[in-house]
Design a protein around this motif. Structure first.
Motif, PDB file in Angstrom:
ATOM      1  N   SER A 152      -0.169  -1.714  -0.076  1.00 12.73           N
ATOM      2  CA  SER A 152      -1.006  -2.355   1.499  1.00 12.73           C
ATOM      3  C   SER A 152      -2.293  -1.995   0.644  1.00 12.73           C
ATOM      4  O   SER A 152      -3.186  -2.272   1.415  1.00 12.73           O
ATOM      5  N   GLN A 153      -3.010  -1.412  -0.383  1.00 11.21           N
ATOM      6  CA  GLN A 153      -4.310  -1.601  -0.201  1.00 11.21           C
ATOM      7  C   GLN A 153      -5.054  -2.302  -1.792  1.00 11.21           C
ATOM      8  O   GLN A 153      -6.075  -2.060  -1.822  1.00 11.21           O
ATOM      9  N   ALA A 154      -3.830  -3.326  -1.912  1.00 11.68           N
ATOM     10  CA  ALA A 154      -3.969  -3.935  -3.406  1.00 11.68           C
ATOM     11  C   ALA A 154      -5.068  -4.938  -2.810  1.00 11.68           C
ATOM     12  O   ALA A 154      -5.920  -5.637  -1.912  1.00 11.68           O
ATOM     13  N   ILE A 155      -5.973  -4.906  -3.616  1.00 13.17           N
ATOM     14  CA  ILE A 155      -7.286  -5.819  -3.735  1.00 13.17           C
ATOM     15  C   ILE A 155      -6.801  -7.323  -3.827  1.00 13.17           C
ATOM     16  O   ILE A 155      -6.449  -8.032  -4.907  1.00 13.17           O
ATOM     17  N   PRO A 156      -8.078  -8.482  -2.956  1.00 14.97           N
ATOM     18  CA  PRO A 156      -7.682 -10.019  -3.803  1.00 14.97           C
ATOM     19  C   PRO A 156      -8.482 -10.635  -5.121  1.00 14.97           C
ATOM     20  O   PRO A 156      -9.528  -9.388  -5.191  1.00 14.97           O
ATOM     21  N   SER A 157      -8.328 -11.551  -5.402  1.00 16.42           N
ATOM     22  CA  SER A 157      -9.105 -11.395  -6.512  1.00 16.42           C
ATOM     23  C   SER A 157     -10.422 -12.812  -5.997  1.00 16.42           C
ATOM     24  O   SER A 157      -9.895 -13.117  -4.961  1.00 16.42           O
ATOM     25  N   VAL A 158     -11.262 -12.119  -6.642  1.00 16.53           N
ATOM     26  CA  VAL A 158     -12.613 -12.896  -6.324  1.00 16.53           C
ATOM     27  C   VAL A 158     -12.906 -13.878  -6.560  1.00 16.53           C
ATOM     28  O   VAL A 158     -13.745 -15.180  -6.404  1.00 16.53           O
ATOM     29  N   ALA A 159     -11.767 -14.506  -7.672  1.00 15.04           N
ATOM     30  CA  ALA A 159     -11.858 -15.971  -8.787  1.00 15.04           C
ATOM     31  C   ALA A 159     -10.778 -16.490  -9.026  1.00 15.04           C
ATOM     32  O   ALA A 159     -10.040 -15.096  -9.491  1.00 15.04           O
ATOM     33  N   LEU A 167      -5.955 -18.361  -5.078  1.00 10.29           N
ATOM     34  CA  LEU A 167      -6.632 -17.613  -4.778  1.00 10.29           C
ATOM     35  C   LEU A 167      -5.976 -16.714  -3.791  1.00 10.29           C
ATOM     36  O   LEU A 167      -5.847 -14.989  -4.010  1.00 10.29           O
ATOM     37  N   ALA A 168      -5.403 -17.014  -2.845  1.00  3.15           N
ATOM     38  CA  ALA A 168      -4.782 -16.249  -1.825  1.00  3.15           C
ATOM     39  C   ALA A 168      -3.782 -15.527  -2.214  1.00  3.15           C
ATOM     40  O   ALA A 168      -3.052 -14.350  -1.366  1.00  3.15           O
ATOM     41  N   SER A 169      -2.826 -16.090  -3.127  1.00  5.28           N
ATOM     42  CA  SER A 169      -1.528 -15.120  -3.612  1.00  5.28           C
ATOM     43  C   SER A 169      -1.787 -14.477  -5.121  1.00  5.28           C
ATOM     44  O   SER A 169      -0.746 -14.302  -5.791  1.00  5.28           O
ATOM     45  N   SER A 170      -3.100 -14.030  -5.438  1.00  2.00           N
ATOM     46  CA  SER A 170      -3.346 -12.953  -6.449  1.00  2.00           C
ATOM     47  C   SER A 170      -4.103 -11.592  -5.826  1.00  2.00           C
ATOM     48  O   SER A 170      -5.636 -11.637  -5.561  1.00  2.00           O
ATOM     49  N   TYR A 171      -3.153 -10.130  -6.099  1.00  2.00           N
ATOM     50  CA  TYR A 171      -3.998  -9.364  -6.277  1.00  2.00           C
ATOM     51  C   TYR A 171      -3.470  -8.627  -6.813  1.00  2.00           C
ATOM     52  O   TYR A 171      -2.809  -8.635  -7.448  1.00  2.00           O
ATOM     53  N   LEU A 172      -4.291  -7.219  -6.440  1.00  2.00           N
ATOM     54  CA  LEU A 172      -3.583  -6.536  -8.203  1.00  2.00           C
ATOM     55  C   LEU A 172      -3.623  -4.462  -6.848  1.00  2.00           C
ATOM     56  O   LEU A 172      -4.980  -4.726  -6.562  1.00  2.00           O
ATOM     57  N   SER A 173      -2.881  -3.588  -7.790  1.00  3.20           N
ATOM     58  CA  SER A 173      -2.866  -2.794  -6.941  1.00  3.20           C
ATOM     59  C   SER A 173      -2.420  -2.058  -8.341  1.00  3.20           C
ATOM     60  O   SER A 173      -2.462  -2.784  -9.790  1.00  3.20           O
ATOM     61  N   PHE A 174      -2.904  -0.593  -8.716  1.00  5.56           N
ATOM     62  CA  PHE A 174      -2.610   0.305 -10.340  1.00  5.56           C
ATOM     63  C   PHE A 174      -2.019   1.742  -9.903  1.00  5.56           C
ATOM     64  O   PHE A 174      -2.760   2.287  -8.517  1.00  5.56           O
ATOM     65  N   VAL A 175      -2.374   2.234 -10.067  1.00  7.42           N
ATOM     66  CA  VAL A 175      -1.691   3.965 -10.088  1.00  7.42           C
ATOM     67  C   VAL A 175      -2.486   4.943 -10.134  1.00  7.42           C
ATOM     68  O   VAL A 175      -3.434   4.033 -10.907  1.00  7.42           O
ATOM     69  N   THR A 176      -2.932   5.694  -9.902  1.00 10.65           N
ATOM     70  CA  THR A 176      -3.904   6.723 -10.760  1.00 10.65           C
ATOM     71  C   THR A 176      -4.155   6.741 -11.687  1.00 10.65           C
ATOM     72  O   THR A 176      -2.766   7.451 -12.542  1.00 10.65           O
ATOM     73  N   GLY A 177      -5.346   7.087 -12.372  1.00  8.46           N
ATOM     74  CA  GLY A 177      -5.553   6.804 -13.659  1.00  8.46           C
ATOM     75  C   GLY A 177      -5.230   5.550 -14.914  1.00  8.46           C
ATOM     76  O   GLY A 177      -4.673   5.447 -16.062  1.00  8.46           O
ATOM     77  N   ALA A 178      -5.182   4.548 -13.712  1.00  7.59           N
ATOM     78  CA  ALA A 178      -5.239   3.602 -14.784  1.00  7.59           C
ATOM     79  C   ALA A 178      -5.822   2.915 -16.114  1.00  7.59           C
ATOM     80  O   ALA A 178      -5.478   2.363 -17.233  1.00  7.59           O
ATOM     81  N   VAL A 179      -7.236   4.103 -16.031  1.00  8.44           N
ATOM     82  CA  VAL A 179      -8.179   4.000 -16.513  1.00  8.44           C
ATOM     83  C   VAL A 179      -9.124   5.007 -16.465  1.00  8.44           C
ATOM     84  O   VAL A 179      -8.790   5.381 -15.478  1.00  8.44           O
TER      85      VAL A 179
END
Length: 181
Positions: free
Chosen positions: A116-123, A90-102
């Motif tokens: 630096s804004q990547a969000i951590p996984s909640v599970a 859990l501590a090593s799972s973050y996600l970032s993305f570029v504008t327009g990813a969806v």
């Protein structure tokens, strides 16, 4: 009538390495077919020194809605597993993305999240599926080389060579010759 001009936001995500899934939860319905899989980067943290891997593709079977699941390609998952610090807990799972990813249902693009804004996984669900030996090659020409092909990326340090036996047949009812390495 004022059309929706507010971009969607990713509220949270769940990492399931065992099933090769990223489940994304948004604050409003998004157009699942607008997902740009190569716009998502998996990270081990939200700092510049974090390990990173940008997806090369993927697919979804999710309908439009607040929850969309990305199926990670097998080739991407194998590459991810080669990075020993990425998506292993859990501590090593973050996600970032570029504008327009969806896009949302009105065509508004999501605003990107940088490293630096990547969000951590909640599970987090780790890899619990045992690897399988799919095939092997034995080259006895100039030097003896045994090549093993597995169902997923393996850590070479975990290989116990003395546990490998070569046999003359897989059929136990026929005479069997065996050689333990």
């Amino acid at each position: 009538y004022t059309p929706d001009s507010t971009p969607p936001m990713l509220i949270q995500f769940i990492a399931n390495v065992n099933l090769s899934l990223l489940t994304l939860v948004f604050n409003e319905p998004v157009n699942a077919s607008s997902l740009n899989f190569t716009a998502f980067t998996l990270q081990s943290g939200n700092n510049p020194s974090a390990s990173q891997y940008t997806l090369t593709g993927g697919y979804t079977t999710s309908p439009n809605g607040n929850v969309v699941t990305i199926h990670i390609l097998p080739s991407d998952l194998n590459d991810i597993k080669e990075i020993s610090t990425l998506f292993v807990s859990l501590a090593s799972s973050y996600l970032s993305f570029v504008t327009g990813a969806v896009l949302d249902m009105n065509g508004n693009p999501i605003t990107g999240l940088n490293i630096s804004q990547a969000i951590p996984s909640v599970a987090f669900i780790g890899d619990t599926t045992d690897p399988a030996l799919l095939s092997f090659d034995l080259d006895m020409n100039s030097q003896v080389v045994l090549t093993l092909y597995f169902s997923e990326t393996m850590h070479y340090s975990s290989l116990n060579i003395s546990s490998i036996s070569l046999q003359s047949s897989f059929n136990v009812s026929s005479p069997l010759q065996s050689y333990r390495l």
